[in-house]
Design a protein around this motif. Structure first.
Motif, short mmCIF file in Angstrom:
data_model
loop_
_atom_site.label_atom_id
_atom_site.label_comp_id
_atom_site.label_asym_id
_atom_site.label_seq_id
_atom_site.Cartn_x
_atom_site.Cartn_y
_atom_site.Cartn_z
N ARG B 117 4.33 20.00 -8.43
CA ARG B 117 3.28 19.04 -8.10
C ARG B 117 3.55 17.73 -8.83
O ARG B 117 3.75 17.75 -10.05
CB ARG B 117 1.91 19.58 -8.51
N THR B 118 3.56 16.63 -8.09
CA THR B 118 3.86 15.36 -8.74
C THR B 118 2.65 14.43 -8.80
O THR B 118 2.70 13.36 -9.38
CB THR B 118 4.99 14.62 -8.00
N SER B 119 1.57 14.83 -8.16
CA SER B 119 0.35 14.05 -8.26
C SER B 119 -0.82 14.97 -7.98
O SER B 119 -0.64 16.09 -7.52
CB SER B 119 0.36 12.89 -7.27
N VAL B 120 -2.01 14.49 -8.28
CA VAL B 120 -3.21 15.29 -8.03
C VAL B 120 -4.02 14.59 -6.96
O VAL B 120 -4.25 13.38 -7.05
CB VAL B 120 -4.06 15.41 -9.31
N HIS B 131 -2.90 14.32 4.95
CA HIS B 131 -1.68 13.98 5.69
C HIS B 131 -1.65 12.50 6.05
O HIS B 131 -0.61 11.86 5.98
CB HIS B 131 -1.61 14.84 6.96
N ASN B 132 -2.79 11.95 6.43
CA ASN B 132 -2.82 10.53 6.77
C ASN B 132 -2.65 9.66 5.54
O ASN B 132 -2.29 8.50 5.65
CB ASN B 132 -4.16 10.17 7.45
N LEU B 133 -2.96 10.21 4.37
CA LEU B 133 -2.94 9.39 3.16
C LEU B 133 -1.54 9.23 2.58
O LEU B 133 -1.07 8.13 2.37
CB LEU B 133 -3.88 10.01 2.12
N TYR B 134 -0.88 10.32 2.29
CA TYR B 134 0.44 10.23 1.67
C TYR B 134 1.19 11.54 1.76
O TYR B 134 0.77 12.45 2.48
CB TYR B 134 0.34 9.73 0.23
N THR B 135 2.33 11.63 1.07
CA THR B 135 3.18 12.80 1.22
C THR B 135 2.51 14.07 0.75
O THR B 135 2.96 15.16 1.06
CB THR B 135 4.48 12.65 0.42
N ASP B 139 6.47 15.98 -3.60
CA ASP B 139 7.26 14.90 -3.02
C ASP B 139 7.74 15.22 -1.61
O ASP B 139 8.39 14.40 -0.98
CB ASP B 139 8.48 14.62 -3.93
N GLY B 141 7.35 15.42 2.10
CA GLY B 141 6.46 14.84 3.10
C GLY B 141 6.34 15.67 4.34
O GLY B 141 5.79 15.21 5.34
N ARG B 187 0.72 18.86 10.09
CA ARG B 187 2.16 18.71 9.84
C ARG B 187 3.01 19.58 10.77
O ARG B 187 4.22 19.61 10.65
CB ARG B 187 2.47 19.04 8.40
N ASP B 210 14.31 15.84 5.60
CA ASP B 210 15.08 14.92 4.78
C ASP B 210 16.51 15.43 4.64
O ASP B 210 16.79 16.59 4.89
CB ASP B 210 14.45 14.82 3.38
N PRO B 214 17.40 14.56 -1.23
CA PRO B 214 15.96 14.38 -1.43
C PRO B 214 15.18 15.67 -1.17
O PRO B 214 14.22 15.98 -1.88
CB PRO B 214 15.55 13.33 -0.40
#
Lengths: 333, 292, 444
Positions: B117-120, B131-135, B139, B141, B187, B210, B214
């Motif tokens: 997990r790279t973000s919360v 899904h509309n917001l970000y990956t 990381d 996507g 997705r 990818d 990556p």
């Protein structure tokens, strides 16, 4: 840079308002009226208010704990407001067991059966009140006469409300000019020195609460003003037609539960319409129905019924009366 | 006196009832819509799940379509399968199509262990919004967002969210391949695959398009499109498109060679007996994959 | 009475921490990643190859189609690779990575400080210059400016509105620009007026930037046709339609453009970029970015090369504070939270706001109490509570009838909701879905 960052969609800022703060704002706005009713009706007002608030909170807690089995939200203040308003709508000498029954109807039947806060179509306190009025007509219409702080609870001297005096008198063929000596003067009514439900008598205290609600931006002016305005205009017309048969508008505004209803009951968030246009229609509806019940109906007072009737139209109004959206009609200039 | 009141009441109410009945009768006649009675019967045969897996709004609409259809091409009830479609076809005197029983599989295996997990994310728990917001919180996507839109879409209780893995789990026995989860997933990482005997499955459990680098950085069990599986497969069942390997169920013979060949362990073998220790193996493959 | 838009709006705490911080020029970064899609429209086409040497200001990606624009190298150096990078959109985008070697600018850019107010070019030449220099709306929408300046036949523009509102909390980039580059901005406005063939321009500035109002008012008499107006402080005044309503009391019909009511809105930052492009030949390779947050030791306004990683800016403002929970590109109401600090600054990045951990989360969601505060707050008079429910339940046809597509996503409804409901999140979802439905219908 090892922080794991938080991500969420915009907006990333939130205003300070919360449900709890709004509800406690309403409670604060109700305090002047509570103090004045303690001042007029003594211990009885305290006993009825405390028992109503406590039983509302307890019923809400029990239902959420044992039937819903969901997180308990009695701290949001909505049950507290319901309890206070319920107490404000009954005479100060009402036996505690009736208050508890009323609270049960208000919370369990009028609120929780629909899913709790936010889902109830009818104002819970009013449903409780009307239930008590119909089930216990004697106790619910014996109004203690204001006698100061030391008034006892059950042994208070009772009398009729100004509205009941007029209704009764007109039925017996008396004219208003004969009855005027029996009803309090407008100044007395403004300060609350008359018989009635414990929270509805002191117009001055209710208006202080109104000003507070407006300043605190808890409610908008639309509903109270349209209720009071329509009652004023309607009764003014009747009074101009025949001042011997119909009471003057000022009397109608100050007597009974009009102010309490217009400021605190009709503006209940959950059961009032969502946009200003329908708020005005809703308010006018309440005003007209109130006057119709008062003047031609069987009951001397009609605010509770009027609000409940208009509550029923709220979903319809929300669905069909739409605000004028920005850019909907082209007007340049 | 008393009796006459009662009498008048009875007579007037009876008259009222009679008049109403007559009015009702004529209205019912005038507004009657003819409906093929077979629709009701066909509807009764259908599973009444109203899942929408057939592509119609509900079992009733599907029954209508069946009754009015020339042939049963493309009219399939995935829940009922061959059996129910057969009896419906019998009843309507038509040819029953062959329904391949299928099952939903999740094409992502990115548990927190493999896909850090790279973000919360603190917005509403809704995959579509995320899904509309970000990956997403990782990381990758392409992979599973773990907010459970598919689980909420499933009307057969065939899915649940494995909180530890952050991935939904499909219960093969309950899955009827109605496709609700496939539609719900923003997705598109749930696939309906043909069921094999004993519910055996071999598939590439990854959706990352990818390039190798990556993809590997985002998730240790991502398909890096190295092509080893394609080379090892003797049946041309595996193709690589968009940096992603895909195993064609129709050609796959369940030989399991690709599973051992995959360097990132993203090809899963499920419901197979344990391999014999004599064969060169990575026995931990099965235990590595919490999604079953 | 100060002018403002009539319905809705909220008053978030302003938090303009950097209002007095003069614009600092950030040193050229060691490497940049310049995404090929920094504007609304089609991505530009990369015209350099790996290993090429590029100069500062050189075109590295050319516009493709009408709604697109050029992208220039913001540093000089070698093209390292053309790869994907997660940018402010939250997804991977193609970007040109350049490793800096010195700072060699292309010759045509005039780098002196002289202010040139004389306008030599014609309308068409100015518009072409905007396209060549890659100018886009710098207020955040990043709509290519040359498209906005091209008035289609049949439509008429009679007034130019310039947006100096900066109604988002925290941000002060436009504010500082107006104070420090007043004459350049006004010249830029004159250029825009020339391009549009209009005689009048109005600059709207919120009253909390009194110094900027008086500065520009003092300069305005030198520039014919330009007037400066202070506006009442209210969010979202910087929204195009709200600004038009506030300044000239025209209401842009739903689904239409400002040109339909005879006006065009440009940001002050855009006016400055146009000035530089036309008078100085300088393409859009740097912009002013506010880096702010209460825990930052040195918040400030920086002139930053496009493509600089956010991490460099945070370092320049005193390093990432321990308590940082969220980093937002743009303002806290409409900006995008980013998941890592390698995200590059793009043309649309007006600010970087750091929120501490305790302000990063959402409020706990409770039941809708039907208080109607979302309706009160909506500047477009939409019924947020209803639109949210409709999108959540998937009733998109009805949401379309309730005009979900009018929503400009300003976030006032979510900001004001006492129950902390995710109003905008679902409305945005519904809006995206409805837009897709509408497009699909148009295809048929």
């Amino acid at each position: 840079m090892n922080n794991i960052l938080t991500v969420s969609p915009s907006p990333h800022a939130h205003g300070k308002e919360t449900t709890q703060k709004l509800m406690f704002g309403v409670v604060i706005a109700l305090l002047p009226a509570l103090f004045s009713s303690i001042f007029y009706f003594g211990y009885g007002a305290v006993i009825v208010t405390v028992s109503s608030v406590l039983s509302c909170l307890i019923f809400e807690f029990l239902i959420q704990r044992f039937i819903f089995r969901k997180p308990i939200t009695i701290t949001d203040g909505s049950a507290l407001v319901t309890g206070l308003l319920l107490a404000f709508n009954v005479p100060s000498n009402l036996p505690v067991f009736i208050v508890v029954i009323g609270s049960f109807v208000a919370i369990a039947i009028a609120k929780m059966t629909f899913g709790g806060l936010g889902n109830n179509p009818f104002n819970p306190a009013l449903v409780g009140r009307v239930f008590m009025l119909i089930s216990f007509p004697v106790q619910m219409t014996s109004w203690p006469v204001p006698a100061g702080l030391n008034t006892g609870y059950t042994d208070a001297v009772t009398g009729a409300t100004p509205l009941a005096i007029i209704k009764e008198g007109l039925k017996n063929g008396e004219s208003l000019s004969q009855l005027v000596t029996q009803i309090p003067t407008p100044a007395q009514m403004f300060l609350g020195n008359m018989g009635g439900s414990l929270g509805e008598v002191a117009a001055a205290a209710l208006l202080i609460g109104f000003v507070f609600l407006l300043i605190r931006r808890i409610i908008t002016w639309h509903i109270p003003v349209s209720v009071l305005g329509s009652i004023f205009i309607f009764t003014l017309i009747l009074w101009l037609i025949n001042p011997e048969k119909y009471a003057d508008p000022l009397f109608h505004l100050l007597a009974g539960g009009v102010l309490l209803g217009a400021i605190f009951m009709a503006t209940d968030y959950v059961t009032s319409p969502m946009n200003p246009k329908s708020m005005l229609i809703y308010g006018i509806g309440i005003g007209i129905i109130t006057v119709i019940i008062r003047v031609w109906g069987a009951y001397p007072e009609g605010v509770s019924f009027a609000i409940l009737i208009m509550n029923a139209f709220v979903p319809l109004m929300n669905a069909y009366i739409k605000p004028k959206r920005f850019g909907e009609e082209v007007k340049n200039g | 006196m008393m009796s006459s009141t009662v009498l008048i009441t009875i007579i007037s109410l009876s008259l009222l009832a009679l008049i109403s009945a007559v009015i009702l009768y004529f209205i019912a006649r005038k507004f009657m819509v003819f409906e093929d009675p077979r629709i009701d019967e066909v509807q009764a045969m259908l599973p009444a799940a109203n899942c929408g897996g057939c592509g119609f709004a509900g079992c009733r609409n599907f029954a209508e379509a069946l009754v009015n259809a020339e042939s049963f091409d493309k009219l399939i009830c995935p829940v009922g399968g061959t059996e129910i479609m057969g009896s419906v076809a019998n009843f309507l005197g038509k040819e029953a199509p062959l329904v391949d029983p299928a099952v939903a599989v999740l094409l992502c295996n990115g548990t927190p262990e493999f896909r850090p997990r790279t973000s919360v994310y603190t917005g509403p728990a809704d995959c579509r919004i995320l899904h509309n917001l970000y990956t997403g919180e990782t990381d990758c996507g392409y992979g599973c967002l773990g907010k459970g839109d598919c689980v909420r879409a499933c009307t057969f209780d065939a899915m649940y969210m494995n909180a530890e893995a952050g991935l939904p789990v499909i219960i093969d026995e309950k899955c009827v391949a109605c496709g609700a989860c496939v539609k719900a997933c923003p997705r598109n990482i749930i696939e309906l695959r043909k069921r094999a005997k004993k519910d055996r499955k071999i598939y590439v459990s990854c959706s990352n398009c990818d390039k190798g680098g990556p993809a590997r950085r985002a998730c240790k069990v991502a398909c890096i499109a190295c092509g080893k599986c394609v080379k090892v497969c003797k049946f041309d069942a595996i193709t690589i498109e968009n940096n992603l390997a895909y195993i064609d169920v129709k050609k796959c013979t369940f030989c399991r060679k690709c599973v051992t060949e995959c360097p990132t362990n993203c090809i899963l073998e499920i419901n197979f007996p344990p391999r014999k220790p004599s064969v060169e193996v990575q026995t931990e493959v099965l235990s590595d994959n919490p999604v079953v | 009475m100060l002018k403002t838009f009539p319905t809705g709006g909220v008053h978030p705490p302003e938090n303009k921490l950097t209002a007095d911080a003069t614009i600092e020029c950030l040193p050229v970064p060691q490497g940049v990643a310049i995404p090929v899609l920094q504007h609304i429209g089609s991505p530009s086409v990369v015209v350099v190859n790996k290993g090429d040497y590029v100069k500062t200001g050189q075109v590295i990606a050319q516009s493709k189609g009408f709604v697109s624009t050029n992208i220039h190298s913001s540093v000089s150096g070698k093209v390292n690779r053309i790869d994907s990078i997660i940018d402010a959109t939250g997804y991977k985008q193609t970007a040109v990575f350049i490793e800096t070697e010195g700072d060699e600018w292309i010759d045509t850019i005039k780098r002196d400080k002289d202010i040139i107010t004389e306008i030599k070019l014609s309308s068409d030449e100015i518009i072409r210059k905007c396209l060549e220099s890659g100018i886009v709306g710098l207020g955040g929408a990043t709509f290519p400016t040359h498209v906005k300046l091209t008035v289609p036949s049949g439509k008429k523009c009679d007034i130019l509105l310039v947006n100096g509102v900066e109604c988002e909390p925290y941000l002060t980039a436009d504010h500082r620009l107006m104070l420090e580059k007043g004459e350049e901005i006004l010249t830029g406005v004159e250029l825009l007026m020339k391009a549009l063939n209009v005689e009048r321009a109005m600059i709207g500035i919120e009253a909390n930037k009194q110094d900027a109002v008086s500065h520009l008012t003092r300069l305005a008499p030198l520039f014919p046709g330009i007037s400066v107006h202070a506006l009442k402080v209210k969010y979202p005044q910087g929204a195009e339609k709200q600004l038009i309503k506030a300044l000239i009391n025209r209401e842009v019909p739903s689904g239409r453009l400002p040109l339909d009511v005879g006006t065009v809105v440009q940001n002050v930052g855009t006016a400055f970029a146009v000035y530089e492009a036309v008078q100085k030949n300088k393409p859009l390779i740097e912009r002013v970015v506010t880096v702010t947050g209460r825990s930052l030791s040195k918040p400030g306004n920086y002139l930053v090369r496009i493509g600089t990683p956010v991490a460099r800016l945070i370092e320049a403002s005193g390093g990432l504070p321990e308590d940082t929970g969220k980093i937002i590109l743009g303002g806290p109401l409409m900006g995008k939270a980013i998941s890592n600090t390698e995200v590059p600054v793009t043309k649309g990045t007006s600010g970087i706001v750091l929120l501490p951990g305790n302000e990063s989360g959402r409020m706990e969601i409770s039941r809708c109490i039907r208080c109607a505060k979302c309706i009160e707050a909506c500047a477009l008079n939409l019924e947020a509570y209803l639109l949210m429910t409709l999108s959540e339940k998937g009733l998109f046809e009805r949401a379309e009838r309730e005009r979900i597509t009018d929503c400009m996503e300003c976030g006032s409804c979510s900001y004001t909701c006492p129950a902390g409901r995710p109003l905008l999140d679902y409305i945005r979802l519904g809006k995206t879905t409805v837009m897709k439905m509408v497009r699909e219908r148009a295809m048929k």
